[in-house]
Design a protein around this motif. Structure first.
Motif, short mmCIF file in Angstrom:
data_model
loop_
_atom_site.label_atom_id
_atom_site.label_comp_id
_atom_site.label_asym_id
_atom_site.label_seq_id
_atom_site.Cartn_x
_atom_site.Cartn_y
_atom_site.Cartn_z
N LYS A 114 0.71 -1.09 0.00
CA LYS A 114 0.01 0.05 -0.05
C LYS A 114 0.91 1.19 -0.13
O LYS A 114 2.09 1.19 0.65
N ALA A 115 0.30 2.14 -0.70
CA ALA A 115 1.14 3.44 -0.91
C ALA A 115 1.64 3.99 0.36
O ALA A 115 2.78 4.49 0.72
N ILE B 136 7.54 1.46 -5.22
CA ILE B 136 6.58 1.74 -6.14
C ILE B 136 6.59 0.84 -7.42
O ILE B 136 5.17 0.41 -7.81
N ILE C 99 4.89 -2.51 -6.43
CA ILE C 99 3.40 -2.12 -5.90
C ILE C 99 2.36 -2.04 -7.28
O ILE C 99 1.57 -2.64 -7.58
N GLN C 100 3.15 -1.14 -8.02
CA GLN C 100 2.14 -0.92 -9.40
C GLN C 100 2.30 -2.13 -10.33
O GLN C 100 1.25 -2.10 -11.26
N ILE D 169 4.00 8.54 -3.62
CA ILE D 169 3.14 7.71 -3.89
C ILE D 169 1.77 7.77 -3.20
O ILE D 169 0.63 7.46 -3.69
N TYR D 170 1.87 8.17 -2.04
CA TYR D 170 0.59 8.22 -1.16
C TYR D 170 -0.09 9.60 -1.24
O TYR D 170 -1.08 9.48 -1.24
N ASP E 51 8.74 11.75 -5.78
CA ASP E 51 9.16 10.48 -6.52
C ASP E 51 8.74 10.56 -7.76
O ASP E 51 7.88 11.36 -8.11
N SER E 52 8.75 9.35 -8.21
CA SER E 52 8.23 9.09 -9.96
C SER E 52 6.84 9.42 -9.96
O SER E 52 6.47 10.14 -11.10
N THR E 53 6.22 9.07 -9.13
CA THR E 53 4.66 9.22 -9.17
C THR E 53 4.35 10.81 -8.95
O THR E 53 3.62 11.45 -9.86
#
Ligand SMILES: Nc1ncnc2c1ncn2[C@@H]1O[C@H](COP(=O)(O)OP(=O)(O)O)[C@@H](O)[C@H]1O
Ligand SMILES: Nc1ncnc2c1ncn2[C@@H]1O[C@H](COP(=O)(O)OP(=O)(O)O)[C@@H](O)[C@H]1O
Lengths: 105, 143, 143, 105
Positions: free
Chosen positions: C14-15, C51, C54-55, D26-27, D58-60
């Motif tokens: 989870k993020a 990341i 997760i993705q 990411i969050y 981050d990348s997101t």
């Protein structure tokens, strides 16, 4: 975070002052014990622990204080704990050590 | 209440790594919405549990030990466990403990956590299981 | 060089928990004696690996994933792994990646770490394995 | 750490300024994306991202910036990234995004 120790002699109070900066925990307390024991061994004065920059102490650190107290009492001197933060005051209250040490906030 | 998430860390039985357990505890506690004083309680208690386990572990058992964070909506259950060994009564009873420091550690855990158990499992090790309840359910910065 | 210690964390996919991986990485890196910029590199790279994992993880696989920190005197090897799934070429080749963000993540990991591998294990999952070397061996605040 | 977003219109520059405080990761990036997209949709001005208190992206988060850039370019406006810290500058350099965005340190 690590531990830094400052020590100096205060003439007015005729006491050695040790100031632990950072954390006295299972990793750093052996070094703290050595320093405290040396000071008690080499001097005939009270020892003040200035806790104004002590962020955290665990049971091993409290153990060092207790063992220091026993040694210094044999010389009829005392350990005085000064400027402690609320989180550390709480631990002294929980363990009953507030009644064993002279604690000044 | 159902368990939401579980986090585990496995760390060497060495003094220098206990700070990582504290850090993780503090991060999990803050995500769950505990307040600053409660987070500090959790950090302090988990460190004492790690110290207890490290110091009562026989020298030859240098496997990593594990800490499990079980996250519920209204409480955090932390399990500090070693896959080998057993606690003796000596080690976990505050009243007849000879070792001053261990006694302090047990006092501290008991005072700061809502529930504490020392458990021996036949042949598969031992664990300290501690619960901290969230008195007011708040929103953490995550979870 | 012999491995000294190994740390493992297991976290929900989870993020909100990626920050715990970053925090642990930073703590391990600082104990090993990496400098501030290197610690930042490690934190950033590990987050991108989390990341990515997760993705690319199928929705139905909601097991925790694991991060292993293998500590050597002169390097840190971090393994981010999922016990299920396989990476497709699509997911790990920067040049033909359609997803802009994933491409960025891979660029970042590659630039910040000394060595990066994506590994598929038949039937037992997949891992991203990253190495960061200590250029000058220093004394950390621990270890 | 979480993310706080401040936004205000600057008349002199005829631009909306968004100031992310904390971490765009990411969050938190879904929320950042929503805010940025809304501002671009509702206005016909440049958007300045004031990164003076952006500690980490981050990348997101970078993906959100790229997607915002695409949308704003359709209106012939631009995204300007200001006051970035060295650690974030480094990521823009690595990804080549320093050439895609107008970046002022
Ligand atoms: N709640 C407490 N927990 C631990 N030590 C305490 C507590 N209250 C007081 N102490 C003091 O700590 C000191 C050391 O305790 P003691 O039992 O004599 O240790 P030991 O048996 O190891 O020599 C004593 O002065 C004791 O009074
Ligand atoms: N190194 C890079 N990594 C990622 N994006 C980059 C890079 N350099 C430039 N960009 C820019 O990011 C923007 C979006 O890229 P694009 O490939 O068009 O995304 P998509 O195919 O998802 O629409 C483009 O303006 C592209 O030029």
């Amino acid at each position: 975070m690590a531990l830094k120790l400052e020590k100096k002699y205060n003439k007015d109070k005729n006491a050695w002052i040790i100031k632990p900066i950072g954390e006295v925990d299972i990793y750093t307390s052996p070094n703290f014990k050595k320093e405290l024991t040396d000071i008690i061994k080499e001097n005939e004065t009270d020892v003040i622990i200035d806790c104004s920059q002590l962020e955290y102490i665990d049971s091993t650190g409290l153990g060092v204080l207790i063992s220091g107290l026993k040694k210094i009492k044999e010389k009829d001197k005392n350990i005085i704990i000064e400027h402690i933060k609320p989180n550390i005051k709480k631990l002294l209250d929980i363990t009953g050590l507030n009644k064993v040490f002279i604690v000044k906030e | 209440m159902d368990k939401k998430d579980s986090l585990k860390i496995s760390i060497p039985k060495k003094a220098e790594y206990v700070s990582i357990a504290r850090l993780t505890a503090s991060s999990v506690g803050s995500k769950m919405g505990f307040n600053i004083e409660e987070i500090d309680d959790i950090k302090v208690a988990i460190a004492e549990a790690c110290i207890n386990l490290i110091q009562t572990s026989p020298k030859e058992n240098n496997d990593n030990y594990e800490i499990e964070f079980n996250i519920y909506k209204d409480k955090l259950i932390i399990i500090v466990k070693d896959k080998k060994g057993t606690f003796t009564n000596e080690e976990i009873q505050k009243d007849d403990l000879k070792n001053q420091e261990s006694k302090l550690g047990l006092f501290i855990i008991d005072a700061l956590m809502d529930d504490v158990e020392f458990i021996n499992y036949k042949d598969i090790g031992r664990e300290i299981r501690m619960t901290k309840r969230i008195e007011v359910v708040r929103d953490g910065d995550a979870v």
